[in-house]
Structures are given as C-alpha cells and as structure tokens.
Design a protein around this motif. Structure first.
Motif, PDB file in Angstrom:
ATOM      1  N   ASN A 260       0.827  -1.211   0.000  1.00 13.90           N
ATOM      2  CA  ASN A 260       0.000   0.000   0.000  1.00 13.90           C
ATOM      3  C   ASN A 260       0.861   1.260   0.000  1.00 13.90           C
ATOM      4  O   ASN A 260       1.955   1.266   0.570  1.00 13.90           O
ATOM      5  CB  ASN A 260      -0.885   0.019   1.242  1.00 13.90           C
ATOM      6  N   PRO A 261       0.346   2.325  -0.572  1.00 15.36           N
ATOM      7  CA  PRO A 261       0.990   3.629  -0.431  1.00 15.36           C
ATOM      8  C   PRO A 261       1.083   4.023   1.045  1.00 15.36           C
ATOM      9  O   PRO A 261       0.448   3.385   1.903  1.00 15.36           O
ATOM     10  CB  PRO A 261       0.042   4.558  -1.190  1.00 15.36           C
ATOM     11  N   LEU A 262       1.827   5.082   1.357  1.00 21.50           N
ATOM     12  CA  LEU A 262       2.077   5.439   2.757  1.00 21.50           C
ATOM     13  C   LEU A 262       0.789   5.732   3.523  1.00 21.50           C
ATOM     14  O   LEU A 262       0.649   5.331   4.672  1.00 21.50           O
ATOM     15  CB  LEU A 262       2.999   6.665   2.838  1.00 21.50           C
ATOM     16  N   LEU A 263      -0.169   6.421   2.888  1.00 22.67           N
ATOM     17  CA  LEU A 263      -1.343   6.866   3.656  1.00 22.67           C
ATOM     18  C   LEU A 263      -2.681   6.335   3.177  1.00 22.67           C
ATOM     19  O   LEU A 263      -3.658   6.407   3.904  1.00 22.67           O
ATOM     20  CB  LEU A 263      -1.428   8.405   3.640  1.00 22.67           C
ATOM     21  N   VAL A 264      -2.737   5.865   1.958  1.00 20.78           N
ATOM     22  CA  VAL A 264      -4.052   5.492   1.401  1.00 20.78           C
ATOM     23  C   VAL A 264      -3.991   4.064   0.865  1.00 20.78           C
ATOM     24  O   VAL A 264      -2.899   3.538   0.654  1.00 20.78           O
ATOM     25  CB  VAL A 264      -4.463   6.465   0.259  1.00 20.78           C
ATOM     26  N   PRO A 265      -5.146   3.435   0.637  1.00 21.37           N
ATOM     27  CA  PRO A 265      -5.100   2.080   0.060  1.00 21.37           C
ATOM     28  C   PRO A 265      -4.604   2.104  -1.393  1.00 21.37           C
ATOM     29  O   PRO A 265      -4.692   3.144  -2.058  1.00 21.37           O
ATOM     30  CB  PRO A 265      -6.556   1.605   0.124  1.00 21.37           C
ATOM     31  N   LEU A 266      -4.127   0.967  -1.830  1.00 22.87           N
ATOM     32  CA  LEU A 266      -3.647   0.835  -3.213  1.00 22.87           C
ATOM     33  C   LEU A 266      -4.807   0.919  -4.210  1.00 22.87           C
ATOM     34  O   LEU A 266      -5.871   0.375  -3.957  1.00 22.87           O
ATOM     35  CB  LEU A 266      -2.943  -0.532  -3.349  1.00 22.87           C
ATOM     36  N   SER A 267      -4.576   1.605  -5.339  1.00 21.56           N
ATOM     37  CA  SER A 267      -5.559   1.581  -6.442  1.00 21.56           C
ATOM     38  C   SER A 267      -4.908   0.914  -7.644  1.00 21.56           C
ATOM     39  O   SER A 267      -4.328   1.600  -8.481  1.00 21.56           O
ATOM     40  CB  SER A 267      -5.955   2.992  -6.889  1.00 21.56           C
TER      41      SER A 267
END
Ligand code: RIB
Ligand code: CA
Length: 315
Positions: free
Chosen positions: A70-77
C-alpha cells in the motif's frame, strides 16, 4: 560500468524495461545488482512473482525483494484493466522457480546503497513508496545514491487525471519525501514517454518471428494497447518504463531542464500533480531534478525493438 538497482511494479511496460535492461547487461553495459517490488499496477505479491518470472525467462539470477503493497497513507488503487489481473496481460504464466529474497525492499535499497556508496543508479518505474520508506529509515541514503531516474510525473499533462501521472498519483506522499530528499534525480515524465509508443504496424518485426517468446510479447503488448484504446482512443503501447530504463544507459536520449519539482498532496482536482517551477527565479525551492522535455523517440524505439528481437531469436 553502471551499477543499477530497479524498483518496479511489473506491469507490462515494466516487463519490457526488464527485457531491455537484461540485454544491456548481457552486452556488458551495466550490472543489475537487485530489484525491489511495490504495489502499483497490481498488488505487490503479484508484481514480485512477475519480476521473478521475467528474470527467469531471461535466465538471469537477479534477487527480488518485496516491498510495500500500500501507499504510505491510502489504500492501493491497482490497474488490472490496463495490465491484466496478473499484471502481464492475463498471460497467467507458471509460477517462478526462485523465491523472493528474505530481506525487504527497503533493506535491499539501504544495503546496496552502503555497499556501492556513490556508485548506485536507482531506476524507479513504480510508485515511490519503497524509496520513501528507505529514506524515512535512513535519510542519508540520499547522499549515497549516485542518481535516481524515475518514470513518473509530467510537466504539462496527466494520465490518471488531467494533471497527475499514475506512479506519482498512487503515492503522492512518498513522492514528496523522495523529491525533497536531496537525491540527484532525473524525471522521465509523460511529456516524453507519450512520444514513445508502438502501434500495430510497428510490431511487424515481432510478428515475423513465430515462436513462444514473440507470442508472449505480442500478447502483453496487444493487451495493453487495447486497454489504452478504450481509455484514450489510441490503440498503442506507450513505452513509459522502457524509456526511463533507456535513459539510465543513454542520458542523451532526452533533453532536460534542471527545475524545482514538488508534488501536490491536497487539491481535489490536482492531488498527485508534479508542480514544476519553470520560472527563471524559483521561490518554491532550489532546483532538485533534471526534468525531461524532449526525446529522440525513434532512436529509443529502434534500440528497444532490437533488444527484444535478440531475446526472441535465441528462443
Ligand atoms: O504512468 C505510467 C506508469 O504507470 C508506468 O510505470 C506504468 O507501469 C504504470 O503503472
Ligand atoms: Ca510501472
């Protein structure tokens, strides 16, 4: 000789970059010391399998360390509609024989940066999460990397939004950490990668050789070309990641300007945008990277095709 570490989210165009770099290594132009994977085009478990599998297809024993999903702050897209559910155009290859390395991506990045301090070129063709994680653990990494060539960002355009490119938009916080770290960088953004593409007629040299290797390459290229057509209206593969790989070997493939570049984190319409200050005076900050603005597209497309043909003809 160039000593290279790759950070990838393999991915169709990442895979083509690996084919290109493998050929360069076989010709003695560089040494690939390791590869790290991240979630991006698909989840990190899959980008890791894909990277291992591509090295296996190329008969290269290059370690692969898995990093952040996952990215640092948000879920993966992820983007399975562009790269396929397996990230490789739904070719559903058999699993790789080799396992991933025991160390994490950040550990591999830090270890190689210490072992090859001042010598290491890093190529990123993916969200910058792994590099940011490594920098958070040890900010002095920035001084040990010789150069980071990144596929990402844009000056005048976008792909996932009007102004943002996927690798940056997928983890803008990570990109900001990397951009502000002091690493010597070259940004290969959409302004140049959009000039470097193949359409069906360009695939003739691959079509002429009828074997399993050409069939695989045609499958992945045609898969992403069809996806791109449904998104943009143009049936083509844009050679984003291979071009960034090419620039590691031949920096004169692109013309650059040294600029201050930062990443927008907040805008409703502009999150993930690379803000490139092209004013003569730069109150935003000191120039922190070379930004590619022009490319010799024909020269690179020829190089890339030749390296794929070498692999196909050996098959
Ligand atoms: O915007 C292009 C980039 O996003 C490439 O790295 C491609 O692999 C996609 O993930
Ligand atoms: Ca990629």
């Amino acid at each position: 000789m160039i000593k290279l570490l790759l950070d990838v989210d393999t991915g169709i165009d990442d895979a083509l970059a690996l084919f290109y770099l493998a050929q360069a290594q076989k010709q003695g132009q560089l040494e690939i010391l390791g590869s790290t994977t991240v979630g991006g085009n698909v989840e990190v478990a899959q980008t890791t399998l894909n990277t291992l599998k591509i090295w296996e297809m190329l008969e290269l024993d290059i370690p692969v360390a898995a990093g952040a999903n996952n990215p640092l702050l948000v879920p993966l897209s992820p983007a399975p509609f562009v790269h396929g559910d397996d990230g490789l155009g739904n070719s559903f290859l058999s699993p790789p024989k080799k396992m991933r390395a025991e160390e994490s991506a950040a550990e591999m990045i830090l270890r190689l940066s210490r072992q090859y301090s001042g010598e290491l070129t890093v190529l990123t063709t993916a969200p910058l999460t792994n590099i940011a994680v490594a920098l958070l653990q040890d900010p002095s990494l920035a001084q040990r990397i010789k150069k980071l060539v990144l596929m990402g960002g844009a000056v005048f355009t976008g792909n996932v939004s009007a102004v943002a490119e996927a690798n940056i938009a997928n983890d803008p916080e990570a990109a900001r950490i990397v951009f502000r770290s002091g690493i010597e960088m070259t940004m290969i953004g959409l302004d140049v990668t959009h000039e470097v593409y193949w359409e069906e007629r360009d695939l003739e040299p691959l079509i002429k050789i009828d074997n399993q290797r050409s069939a695989f390459l045609l499958q992945i290229i045609r898969f992403i070309s069809a996806a791109y057509e449904s998104l943009s209206g143009w049936r083509r593969i844009v050679l984003h990641d291979p071009l960034a790989a090419g620039v590691c070997l031949f920096p004169d493939l692109v013309k650059t300007e040294k600029r201050y570049v930062d990443v927008e984190l907040n805008g409703d319409l502009t999150r993930g945008m690379t803000v490139v200050d092209r004013r003569g005076r730069t109150p935003l900050g000191e120039e922190n990277m070379e930004v590619a603005l022009e490319v010799d597209a024909e020269r690179f497309k020829t190089q890339l095709m030749q390296s794929l043909l070498v692999w196909i003809q050996e098959g």
